[in-house]
Design a protein around this motif. Structure first.
Motif, mmCIF file in Angstrom:
data_model
loop_
_atom_site.group_PDB
_atom_site.id
_atom_site.type_symbol
_atom_site.label_atom_id
_atom_site.label_comp_id
_atom_site.label_asym_id
_atom_site.label_seq_id
_atom_site.Cartn_x
_atom_site.Cartn_y
_atom_site.Cartn_z
ATOM 1 N N LEU A 1 0.876 -1.169 0.000
ATOM 2 C CA LEU A 1 0.000 0.000 0.000
ATOM 3 C C LEU A 1 0.911 1.215 0.000
ATOM 4 O O LEU A 1 1.873 1.265 0.774
ATOM 5 N N ALA A 2 0.635 2.185 -0.860
ATOM 6 C CA ALA A 2 1.493 3.377 -0.891
ATOM 7 C C ALA A 2 0.651 4.613 -1.131
ATOM 8 O O ALA A 2 -0.432 4.543 -1.719
ATOM 9 N N GLY A 3 1.163 5.744 -0.665
ATOM 10 C CA GLY A 3 0.541 7.012 -0.995
ATOM 11 C C GLY A 3 0.924 7.381 -2.420
ATOM 12 O O GLY A 3 1.916 6.881 -2.965
ATOM 13 N N THR A 4 0.116 8.232 -3.022
ATOM 14 C CA THR A 4 0.423 8.712 -4.370
ATOM 15 C C THR A 4 -0.259 10.056 -4.530
ATOM 16 O O THR A 4 -1.270 10.340 -3.876
ATOM 17 N N GLN A 5 0.336 10.897 -5.380
ATOM 18 C CA GLN A 5 -0.172 12.266 -5.520
ATOM 19 C C GLN A 5 -1.599 12.314 -6.081
ATOM 20 O O GLN A 5 -2.461 12.988 -5.551
ATOM 21 N N ASP A 6 -1.808 11.590 -7.153
ATOM 22 C CA ASP A 6 -3.098 11.633 -7.838
ATOM 23 C C ASP A 6 -3.167 10.450 -8.818
ATOM 24 O O ASP A 6 -2.241 9.641 -8.889
ATOM 25 N N ILE A 7 -4.249 10.391 -9.588
ATOM 26 C CA ILE A 7 -4.432 9.261 -10.506
ATOM 27 C C ILE A 7 -3.299 9.191 -11.527
ATOM 28 O O ILE A 7 -2.862 8.093 -11.908
ATOM 29 N N VAL B 1 -6.934 2.209 -20.442
ATOM 30 C CA VAL B 1 -6.093 2.653 -19.322
ATOM 31 C C VAL B 1 -5.429 3.996 -19.627
ATOM 32 O O VAL B 1 -5.283 4.855 -18.755
ATOM 33 N N SER B 2 -5.085 4.200 -20.904
ATOM 34 C CA SER B 2 -4.412 5.446 -21.298
ATOM 35 C C SER B 2 -5.309 6.672 -21.093
ATOM 36 O O SER B 2 -4.823 7.801 -21.106
ATOM 37 N N GLN B 3 -6.615 6.478 -20.916
ATOM 38 C CA GLN B 3 -7.552 7.603 -20.776
ATOM 39 C C GLN B 3 -7.997 7.829 -19.331
ATOM 40 O O GLN B 3 -8.900 8.631 -19.070
ATOM 41 N N LEU B 4 -7.384 7.133 -18.372
ATOM 42 C CA LEU B 4 -7.874 7.207 -16.985
ATOM 43 C C LEU B 4 -7.760 8.605 -16.380
ATOM 44 O O LEU B 4 -8.647 9.046 -15.646
ATOM 45 N N VAL B 5 -6.645 9.282 -16.699
ATOM 46 C CA VAL B 5 -6.471 10.623 -16.115
ATOM 47 C C VAL B 5 -7.567 11.552 -16.653
ATOM 48 O O VAL B 5 -8.203 12.290 -15.897
ATOM 49 N N GLU B 6 -7.811 11.459 -17.964
ATOM 50 C CA GLU B 6 -8.876 12.253 -18.582
ATOM 51 C C GLU B 6 -10.225 11.929 -17.957
ATOM 52 O O GLU B 6 -11.032 12.817 -17.701
ATOM 53 N N LEU B 7 -10.464 10.637 -17.744
ATOM 54 C CA LEU B 7 -11.748 10.225 -17.157
ATOM 55 C C LEU B 7 -11.960 10.929 -15.819
ATOM 56 O O LEU B 7 -13.026 11.498 -15.566
ATOM 57 N N GLY C 1 -8.562 -0.187 -16.082
ATOM 58 C CA GLY C 1 -9.199 1.034 -16.580
ATOM 59 C C GLY C 1 -10.616 1.174 -16.059
ATOM 60 O O GLY C 1 -11.447 1.861 -16.647
ATOM 61 N N ASN C 2 -10.919 0.535 -14.943
ATOM 62 C CA ASN C 2 -12.287 0.502 -14.383
ATOM 63 C C ASN C 2 -12.328 1.219 -13.038
ATOM 64 O O ASN C 2 -11.807 0.719 -12.061
ATOM 65 N N LEU C 3 -12.932 2.398 -13.048
ATOM 66 C CA LEU C 3 -13.045 3.134 -11.782
ATOM 67 C C LEU C 3 -14.504 3.272 -11.369
ATOM 68 O O LEU C 3 -15.396 3.369 -12.211
ATOM 69 N N ALA D 1 -17.131 9.510 -24.864
ATOM 70 C CA ALA D 1 -16.183 10.316 -25.648
ATOM 71 C C ALA D 1 -14.765 9.755 -25.542
ATOM 72 O O ALA D 1 -13.955 9.944 -26.441
ATOM 73 N N LEU D 2 -14.482 9.052 -24.467
ATOM 74 C CA LEU D 2 -13.145 8.479 -24.271
ATOM 75 C C LEU D 2 -13.062 7.027 -24.749
ATOM 76 O O LEU D 2 -12.071 6.342 -24.522
ATOM 77 N N GLY D 3 -14.124 6.544 -25.388
ATOM 78 C CA GLY D 3 -14.117 5.173 -25.913
ATOM 79 C C GLY D 3 -14.320 4.122 -24.833
ATOM 80 O O GLY D 3 -13.823 2.999 -24.950
#
Ligand code: LAC
Ligand code: ZN
Length: 363
Positions: A120-126, A247-253, A279-281, A313-315
């Motif tokens: 388990l780790a902290g992370t800044q953002d998606i 997965v490449s569109q996750l930040v956009e999502l 890619g499933n949130l 729109a993100l497919g």
């Protein structure tokens, strides 16, 4: 290496039977104690090991099904290879009870892992979570079995439902959970993963990682993840979305999805978490304040459609792992091509011409 069980057995008991034989049924759901095998197959359940082992249908070898006309299809074959005609079992996987009543299922098992590493780790953002995921997975694609993302808000609802000291250890960051498993007993399994973690740390994508030292610590990490759902229930009315994008569109999502929803529903508080590697949130929303409960409920349909527009729109898919049921029927009809709906209707009409099986669901 196969397991055939009746539909009413819980996933947890089925997994215990497999484990007693040194084997694993690799379908990992937080709800395994209550989820029954028939439902797991009928909904083609996903969960937290999809990254490595696929959804429930990927483990499925055969089925026994009661058909709408009363006949019993005894297709409980435990064959890894069976190309004798159409893959009928696969049609029932994810059919949500609309094509037949599943009474038993046979699954392909895997050997039980000898070593598991859970972090388990902290992370800044998606975005940082995704960079860490890509880097770690590029050197361990065969052994990474889970990659889960938890926004800070999701961690908070989890830990206020069931106190978990790990929430404080993440010090106000988002969180990521990675798990690796191997059937090998090679001595350098964990050290190689820890080296890769150090690189992700140096690059600033992960913060303060916690490596489970034993099964109790591993379960505490998973408990933080699996208590998000129940925890959101304490935070007032829940608007739930289960969406996927490449997965490449996750930040956009996450960025576009939150922005679009907050424009029409400023009283909504995003609770975002889920299966990073797929890619499933779950882009869920709770009321920002208790007083907003009713107003959030009133705009639920608008929130769901607004997010689905971003996803389209993100497919992506407006329903990644939770299916259609009755609440998303209109979305299926509106958001999927007519030819797709036509094929589904023909299959439904062939197997259930009088429409007696789970009427009002899916189509
Ligand atoms: C989860 C369920 C909601 O991922 O799909 O916790
Ligand atoms: Zn999920």
């Amino acid at each position: 290496m196969t397991l055939a069980v009746e539909a009413g057995m819980t996933l947890q008991v089925a997994r215990q039977h497999a484990a007693a034989a040194g084997l694993s049924l690799p379908i990992l759901l937080g709800s395994e104690a209550s989820a029954q095998i028939g439902g797991v197959v009928a909904t083609n359940a996903g969960g937290s090991n999809v990254l490595r082992f696929g959804m429930a249908r990927s483990r499925l070898l055969g089925l026994e099904v009661v058909l709408a006309d009363g006949r019993i299809w005894k297709g409980l074959r435990s064959l890894a290879k069976d190309n004798a005609g159409y893959s009928l079992s696969q049609i029932f996987a994810g059919s949500e009870g609309t094509l037949g009543v599943i009474t038993a299922a046979a699954f392909q098992l895997t050997p039980l892992p000898r070593q598991t590493v859970t972090v388990l780790a902290g992370t800044q953002d998606i975005g940082a979570a995704l960079r860490a995921f890509r880097r770690l997975r590029s050197g361990s694609a065969e052994t990474m079995v889970a990659a889960e993302y938890m926004s800070r808000a999701a961690i908070k609802v989890s830990s206020s439902h069931r106190f978990n000291p790990l929430a404080a250890a993440l010090s106000e960051q988002d969180g990521v959970l990675f798990e690796w498993a191997t059937t090998s007993d090679t001595a350098d399994f964990e050290p190689v993963i820890l080296e890769a973690l150090v690189v992700a740390l140096d690059q600033g994508d992960l913060i303060d990682p916690i490596v489970a030292k034993n099964e109790a610590e591993r379960l505490a990490i998973w408990s933080l993840r699996d208590t998000i759902g129940p925890g959101q229930g304490d935070a007032g009315y829940s608007v739930k979305n289960d969406v996927s994008v490449p997965v490449s569109q996750l930040v956009e999502l996450v960025e576009r999805g939150k922005k679009a929803v907050l424009e029409i529903a400023p009283m909504a508080r995003p609770i975002v978490y889920g299966h990073l590697g797929d890619g499933n949130l779950h882009v869920n929303f709770s009321p920002a304040a208790k007083a907003d409960n009713l107003r959030l409920q009133e705009v639920e349909a608008d929130i769901v459609e607004t997010l689905a527009d971003v996803v389209d729109a993100l497919g992506g898919s407006f329903s990644a792992e939770h299916g259609i049921g009755q609440s998303k029927r209109h979305m299926l009809a509106q958001r999927r091509p007519g030819v797709e709906i036509d094929m589904m209707r023909h299959i439904k009409a062939a197997l259930d011409p009088a429409g007696i099986l789970n009427p009002g669901k899916v189509l």
